[in-house]
Design a protein around this motif. Sequence first.
Motif, PDB file in Angstrom:
ATOM      1  N   GLN A  63      24.574  -1.179  11.926  1.00  0.00           N
ATOM      2  CA  GLN A  63      25.441  -2.421  12.270  1.00  0.00           C
ATOM      3  C   GLN A  63      24.170  -3.684  12.386  1.00  0.00           C
ATOM      4  N   GLU A  64      23.663  -4.079  11.478  1.00  0.00           N
ATOM      5  CA  GLU A  64      23.361  -5.645  10.643  1.00  0.00           C
ATOM      6  C   GLU A  64      24.234  -6.215   9.503  1.00  0.00           C
ATOM      7  N   ASN A  65      24.390  -7.253   9.346  1.00  0.00           N
ATOM      8  CA  ASN A  65      25.285  -7.426   9.362  1.00  0.00           C
ATOM      9  C   ASN A  65      25.157  -7.375   7.335  1.00  0.00           C
ATOM     10  N   SER A  66      25.780  -7.449   6.208  1.00  0.00           N
ATOM     11  CA  SER A  66      25.594  -7.523   5.371  1.00  0.00           C
ATOM     12  C   SER A  66      24.813  -8.672   4.657  1.00  0.00           C
ATOM     13  N   LYS A  67      23.013  -8.121   3.976  1.00  0.00           N
ATOM     14  CA  LYS A  67      22.496  -9.325   3.331  1.00  0.00           C
ATOM     15  C   LYS A  67      21.283  -8.711   2.437  1.00  0.00           C
ATOM     16  N   THR A  68      20.697  -8.836   2.015  1.00  0.00           N
ATOM     17  CA  THR A  68      19.943  -8.835   1.025  1.00  0.00           C
ATOM     18  C   THR A  68      18.629  -9.154   1.936  1.00  0.00           C
ATOM     19  N   PHE A  69      17.618  -7.929   1.566  1.00  0.00           N
ATOM     20  CA  PHE A  69      16.447  -8.183   1.590  1.00  0.00           C
ATOM     21  C   PHE A  69      14.880  -7.583   0.328  1.00  0.00           C
ATOM     22  N   LEU A  70      14.621  -8.040   1.078  1.00  0.00           N
ATOM     23  CA  LEU A  70      12.908  -7.991   0.116  1.00  0.00           C
ATOM     24  C   LEU A  70      11.779  -7.770   0.674  1.00  0.00           C
ATOM     25  N   CYS A  71      11.283  -6.338   0.652  1.00  0.00           N
ATOM     26  CA  CYS A  71       9.881  -6.107   1.610  1.00  0.00           C
ATOM     27  C   CYS A  71       9.523  -5.759   0.842  1.00  0.00           C
ATOM     28  N   VAL A  72       7.830  -5.784   1.352  1.00  0.00           N
ATOM     29  CA  VAL A  72       6.675  -6.314   0.383  1.00  0.00           C
ATOM     30  C   VAL A  72       5.187  -4.771   1.261  1.00  0.00           C
ATOM     31  N   GLU A  73       4.853  -3.816   0.324  1.00  0.00           N
ATOM     32  CA  GLU A  73       3.567  -2.444   0.852  1.00  0.00           C
ATOM     33  C   GLU A  73       3.036  -3.087   0.490  1.00  0.00           C
ATOM     34  N   VAL A  74       1.755  -3.045   0.359  1.00  0.00           N
ATOM     35  CA  VAL A  74       0.406  -2.794  -0.472  1.00  0.00           C
ATOM     36  C   VAL A  74      -0.318  -2.046  -0.062  1.00  0.00           C
ATOM     37  N   VAL A  75      -0.406  -1.249  -0.532  1.00  0.00           N
ATOM     38  CA  VAL A  75      -1.644   0.375  -0.281  1.00  0.00           C
ATOM     39  C   VAL A  75      -3.127   0.455  -1.471  1.00  0.00           C
ATOM     40  N   PRO A  76      -4.407  -0.261  -0.753  1.00  0.00           N
ATOM     41  CA  PRO A  76      -5.773   0.549  -1.672  1.00  0.00           C
ATOM     42  C   PRO A  76      -5.396   2.144  -1.781  1.00  0.00           C
ATOM     43  N   GLU A  77      -5.732   1.735  -3.729  1.00  0.00           N
ATOM     44  CA  GLU A  77      -6.065   3.288  -3.868  1.00  0.00           C
ATOM     45  C   GLU A  77      -7.233   3.606  -3.793  1.00  0.00           C
ATOM     46  N   GLU A  78      -7.966   4.772  -3.962  1.00  0.00           N
ATOM     47  CA  GLU A  78      -9.252   5.267  -3.987  1.00  0.00           C
ATOM     48  C   GLU A  78      -9.343   5.921  -5.759  1.00  0.00           C
ATOM     49  N   THR A  79     -10.764   4.976  -6.050  1.00  0.00           N
ATOM     50  CA  THR A  79     -11.243   4.762  -7.446  1.00  0.00           C
ATOM     51  C   THR A  79     -11.896   5.470  -7.642  1.00  0.00           C
ATOM     52  N   ASN A  80     -12.472   5.850  -8.804  1.00  0.00           N
ATOM     53  CA  ASN A  80     -13.624   6.724  -9.055  1.00  0.00           C
ATOM     54  C   ASN A  80     -15.338   6.124  -8.999  1.00  0.00           C
ATOM     55  N   GLY A  81     -15.033   4.562  -8.643  1.00  0.00           N
ATOM     56  CA  GLY A  81     -15.778   3.719  -8.915  1.00  0.00           C
ATOM     57  C   GLY A  81     -16.593   2.992  -7.281  1.00  0.00           C
ATOM     58  N   ASP A  82     -17.380   2.090  -7.290  1.00  0.00           N
ATOM     59  CA  ASP A  82     -18.249   2.166  -6.453  1.00  0.00           C
ATOM     60  C   ASP A  82     -17.456   0.339  -5.965  1.00  0.00           C
ATOM     61  N   THR A  83     -16.999  -0.165  -7.133  1.00  0.00           N
ATOM     62  CA  THR A  83     -17.006  -1.812  -7.208  1.00  0.00           C
ATOM     63  C   THR A  83     -15.909  -2.116  -6.669  1.00  0.00           C
ATOM     64  N   ILE A  84     -14.666  -1.022  -7.809  1.00  0.00           N
ATOM     65  CA  ILE A  84     -13.296  -1.405  -7.087  1.00  0.00           C
ATOM     66  C   ILE A  84     -12.170  -0.638  -7.133  1.00  0.00           C
ATOM     67  N   THR A  85     -11.481  -1.212  -6.160  1.00  0.00           N
ATOM     68  CA  THR A  85     -10.530  -0.345  -5.670  1.00  0.00           C
ATOM     69  C   THR A  85      -9.280  -0.911  -5.927  1.00  0.00           C
ATOM     70  N   ASP A  86      -7.926  -0.057  -6.632  1.00  0.00           N
ATOM     71  CA  ASP A  86      -6.607  -0.389  -7.275  1.00  0.00           C
ATOM     72  C   ASP A  86      -6.088  -0.423  -5.867  1.00  0.00           C
ATOM     73  N   MET A  87      -5.546  -1.991  -6.203  1.00  0.00           N
ATOM     74  CA  MET A  87      -4.345  -2.731  -4.827  1.00  0.00           C
ATOM     75  C   MET A  87      -2.678  -2.043  -5.183  1.00  0.00           C
ATOM     76  N   THR A  88      -2.515  -0.716  -5.332  1.00  0.00           N
ATOM     77  CA  THR A  88      -0.536  -0.543  -5.409  1.00  0.00           C
ATOM     78  C   THR A  88       0.487  -1.542  -4.486  1.00  0.00           C
ATOM     79  N   ILE A  89       1.114  -2.714  -5.107  1.00  0.00           N
ATOM     80  CA  ILE A  89       1.842  -3.806  -4.768  1.00  0.00           C
ATOM     81  C   ILE A  89       3.539  -2.796  -4.861  1.00  0.00           C
ATOM     82  N   TYR A  90       4.238  -2.267  -3.999  1.00  0.00           N
ATOM     83  CA  TYR A  90       5.715  -1.657  -3.647  1.00  0.00           C
ATOM     84  C   TYR A  90       6.448  -3.110  -2.920  1.00  0.00           C
TER      85      TYR A  90
END
Length: 166
Positions: A63-90
């Motif tokens: 029932q929403e009015n016609s609109k344009t939407f923008l959504c952002v999600e961020v997911v930290p991903e496991e990496t092999n090293g102990d010092t860096i985390t990869d962040m994936t942005i959707y």
Amino acid sequence: MNLEEIGSFKNKVISKLINDDNILDVLLGDVDDIEDPETALLGKDRSGKGGCVFKYEFVPDTQENSKTFLCVEVVPEETNGDTITDMTIYVFAYCSKDLMQTYRRKGQAGTRIDILVSDVDKILNGNAEFGIGPLEWVGSSIYKPAQPYYGRMLVYRVGTFRRARR
């Protein structure tokens, strides 16, 4: 990177996007007649109610009015090293199909979503403000959250420092 930083990371990405005149134009049109563009984008009291920009993958009710939407999600991903985390942005950009062909910008071709994702990519792709080195575009795909909406999902990745061990 602490998991508690996910929210501030999302806020930083969204702030960068909603403070761009081209993105404002695609999402809201002429903002001269809008008293508070930020409320129009983020909704009443930043709750999302009535807004069109979300800090999660929002699927509108039918029932929403016609609109344009923008959504952002961020997911930290496991990496092999102990010092860096990869962040994936959707980034999810979509609109009602009845709005898809109604937007034109001089010098740009395509649908409303084609233009919106181009604007988003100009801001995010290669941007070095979010982590160690620039954001890297990973890919995109068609995104159909619900009828009658249609759009595109963009994916970016950047490395961030992992929190120190205690």
